[in-house]
Design a protein around this motif. Structure first.
Motif, short mmCIF file in Angstrom:
data_model
loop_
_atom_site.label_atom_id
_atom_site.label_comp_id
_atom_site.label_asym_id
_atom_site.label_seq_id
_atom_site.Cartn_x
_atom_site.Cartn_y
_atom_site.Cartn_z
N LEU A 110 6.02 45.23 -51.47
CA LEU A 110 6.34 44.90 -50.09
C LEU A 110 6.64 43.41 -49.99
CD1 LEU A 110 3.55 47.00 -48.37
CD2 LEU A 110 5.97 47.59 -48.56
N GLY A 111 7.56 43.07 -49.10
CA GLY A 111 8.02 41.69 -49.00
C GLY A 111 7.08 40.75 -48.29
N SER A 112 6.32 41.24 -47.33
CA SER A 112 5.46 40.35 -46.56
C SER A 112 4.18 41.08 -46.13
CB SER A 112 6.19 39.86 -45.30
OG SER A 112 6.38 40.94 -44.41
N MET A 113 3.27 40.30 -45.59
CA MET A 113 2.02 40.88 -45.08
C MET A 113 2.29 41.77 -43.87
SD MET A 113 -0.33 40.23 -47.08
CE MET A 113 -1.91 39.51 -47.19
N ASP A 114 3.32 41.43 -43.11
CA ASP A 114 3.70 42.27 -41.98
C ASP A 114 4.12 43.65 -42.46
OD1 ASP A 114 3.17 40.33 -40.08
OD2 ASP A 114 5.23 39.56 -40.08
N ASP A 115 4.81 43.70 -43.60
CA ASP A 115 5.20 44.98 -44.18
C ASP A 115 3.98 45.78 -44.61
OD1 ASP A 115 7.86 44.34 -43.78
OD2 ASP A 115 8.16 43.60 -45.84
N LEU A 116 2.97 45.07 -45.16
CA LEU A 116 1.73 45.74 -45.55
C LEU A 116 1.02 46.30 -44.32
CD1 LEU A 116 -0.32 46.44 -47.77
CD2 LEU A 116 -1.37 44.21 -47.38
N GLU A 117 1.01 45.53 -43.26
CA GLU A 117 0.39 45.99 -42.01
C GLU A 117 1.11 47.23 -41.48
OE1 GLU A 117 -0.74 44.32 -37.55
OE2 GLU A 117 -0.03 42.92 -39.09
N LYS A 118 2.43 47.21 -41.50
CA LYS A 118 3.21 48.36 -41.04
C LYS A 118 2.97 49.58 -41.92
CE LYS A 118 6.83 45.52 -39.01
NZ LYS A 118 8.15 44.93 -39.19
N ALA A 119 2.85 49.37 -43.23
CA ALA A 119 2.59 50.48 -44.15
C ALA A 119 1.22 51.10 -43.87
CB ALA A 119 2.66 49.99 -45.59
N ALA A 120 0.23 50.27 -43.58
CA ALA A 120 -1.11 50.77 -43.28
C ALA A 120 -1.09 51.58 -41.99
CB ALA A 120 -2.10 49.62 -43.17
N GLU A 121 -0.43 51.04 -40.97
CA GLU A 121 -0.39 51.72 -39.69
C GLU A 121 0.44 53.00 -39.75
OE1 GLU A 121 0.69 48.68 -36.90
OE2 GLU A 121 -1.29 47.75 -37.03
N ALA A 122 1.44 53.04 -40.65
CA ALA A 122 2.24 54.25 -40.83
C ALA A 122 1.38 55.38 -41.41
CB ALA A 122 3.42 53.97 -41.74
N GLN A 123 0.32 55.01 -42.13
CA GLN A 123 -0.60 56.01 -42.69
C GLN A 123 -1.75 56.31 -41.73
OE1 GLN A 123 -1.86 54.70 -46.56
NE2 GLN A 123 0.21 54.76 -47.39
N GLY A 124 -1.68 55.78 -40.53
CA GLY A 124 -2.70 56.06 -39.53
C GLY A 124 -3.95 55.21 -39.66
N VAL A 125 -3.84 54.08 -40.33
CA VAL A 125 -4.98 53.20 -40.54
C VAL A 125 -4.79 51.93 -39.72
CG1 VAL A 125 -6.26 51.87 -42.26
CG2 VAL A 125 -5.29 54.08 -42.88
N SER A 126 -5.79 51.57 -38.95
CA SER A 126 -5.75 50.30 -38.23
C SER A 126 -5.87 49.18 -39.25
CB SER A 126 -6.90 50.22 -37.24
OG SER A 126 -7.12 48.90 -36.83
N PHE A 127 -4.89 48.28 -39.26
CA PHE A 127 -4.89 47.19 -40.25
C PHE A 127 -6.11 46.29 -40.06
CE2 PHE A 127 -3.09 43.23 -42.18
CZ PHE A 127 -2.96 43.73 -43.46
N GLU A 128 -6.51 46.05 -38.82
CA GLU A 128 -7.69 45.21 -38.56
C GLU A 128 -8.95 45.88 -39.10
OE1 GLU A 128 -7.82 42.03 -37.60
OE2 GLU A 128 -5.64 42.17 -37.69
N ASP A 129 -9.09 47.19 -38.90
CA ASP A 129 -10.24 47.91 -39.45
C ASP A 129 -10.22 47.87 -40.98
OD1 ASP A 129 -11.13 48.52 -36.93
OD2 ASP A 129 -10.43 50.60 -36.96
N PHE A 130 -9.03 48.04 -41.54
CA PHE A 130 -8.87 48.01 -42.99
C PHE A 130 -9.31 46.65 -43.55
CE2 PHE A 130 -6.18 47.08 -46.72
CZ PHE A 130 -6.62 48.08 -47.56
N LYS A 131 -8.86 45.57 -42.90
CA LYS A 131 -9.24 44.23 -43.34
C LYS A 131 -10.74 44.00 -43.19
CE LYS A 131 -6.70 41.33 -41.10
NZ LYS A 131 -5.83 40.27 -40.55
#
Length: 165
Positions: A110-131
């Motif tokens: 992935l190119g950026s952290m924003d892309d990682l956040e979008k990938a997490a949310e696309a899988q139904g995971v809250s990025f803040e909870d994940f972090k």
């Protein structure tokens, strides 16, 4: 205007319309030092165990959940105690968290952290909870490493004996 009037107005603004002062918002199931463990946290942990058990072996998932059910609260309490000790030791895990997230981003191409956040949310995971979960894991590992690992002394002879056995 008196202090009491100001507090009453502030209370009226803070409480949502249909919520009275005696309404239970969240049930507390344990208190660890100055922190609480809520029914929602307990249920979230149950759900996570259930999902992991389903992934590993769907046929025995119910048995796995039943076996681990009694240890959920103990695990939440242990985790909170480790987090408290981490806070006492000044462990924040911020640097390690950023490093792990960046490594994960690279592994996923992935190119950026924003892309990682979008990938997490696309899988139904809250990025803040994940972090937050990752931060908790890092802090607990570092506390155990400092408090337990620092007190273990294994000699070369003991290592060789263990290896030979």
């Amino acid at each position: 205007m008196s202090k009491f009037s100001v507090r009453l107005i502030l209370l009226a603004l803070v409480l949502p319309a249909g919520l009275s002062a005696d309404t239970v918002v969240e049930e507390i199931i344990a208190r660890v030092n100055n922190q609480i463990i809520t029914r929602t946290q307990f249920q979230r942990e149950q759900q996570q165990i259930r999902e992991e058990a389903q992934k590993e072996n769907a046929q025995q998932a119910d048995q796995v959940v039943a076996d681990q059910q009694k240890d959920i609260l103990r695990g939440l309490i242990d985790r909170q105690l480790l987090l408290d000790k981490g806070k006492e030791l000044g462990i924040t895990a911020d640097t390690e968290l950023i490093k792990r997230l960046d490594d994960m981003r690279k592994q996923m191409n992935l190119g950026s952290m924003d892309d990682l956040e979008k990938a997490a949310e696309a899988q139904g995971v809250s990025f803040e909870d994940f972090k937050q979960n990752m931060r908790t894991e890092i802090i607990t590992q570092q506390v155990i490493q400092r408090e337990v690992g620092g007190h273990i002394n294994v000699t070369k002879e003991e290592e060789q004996k263990f290896y030979n056995e």
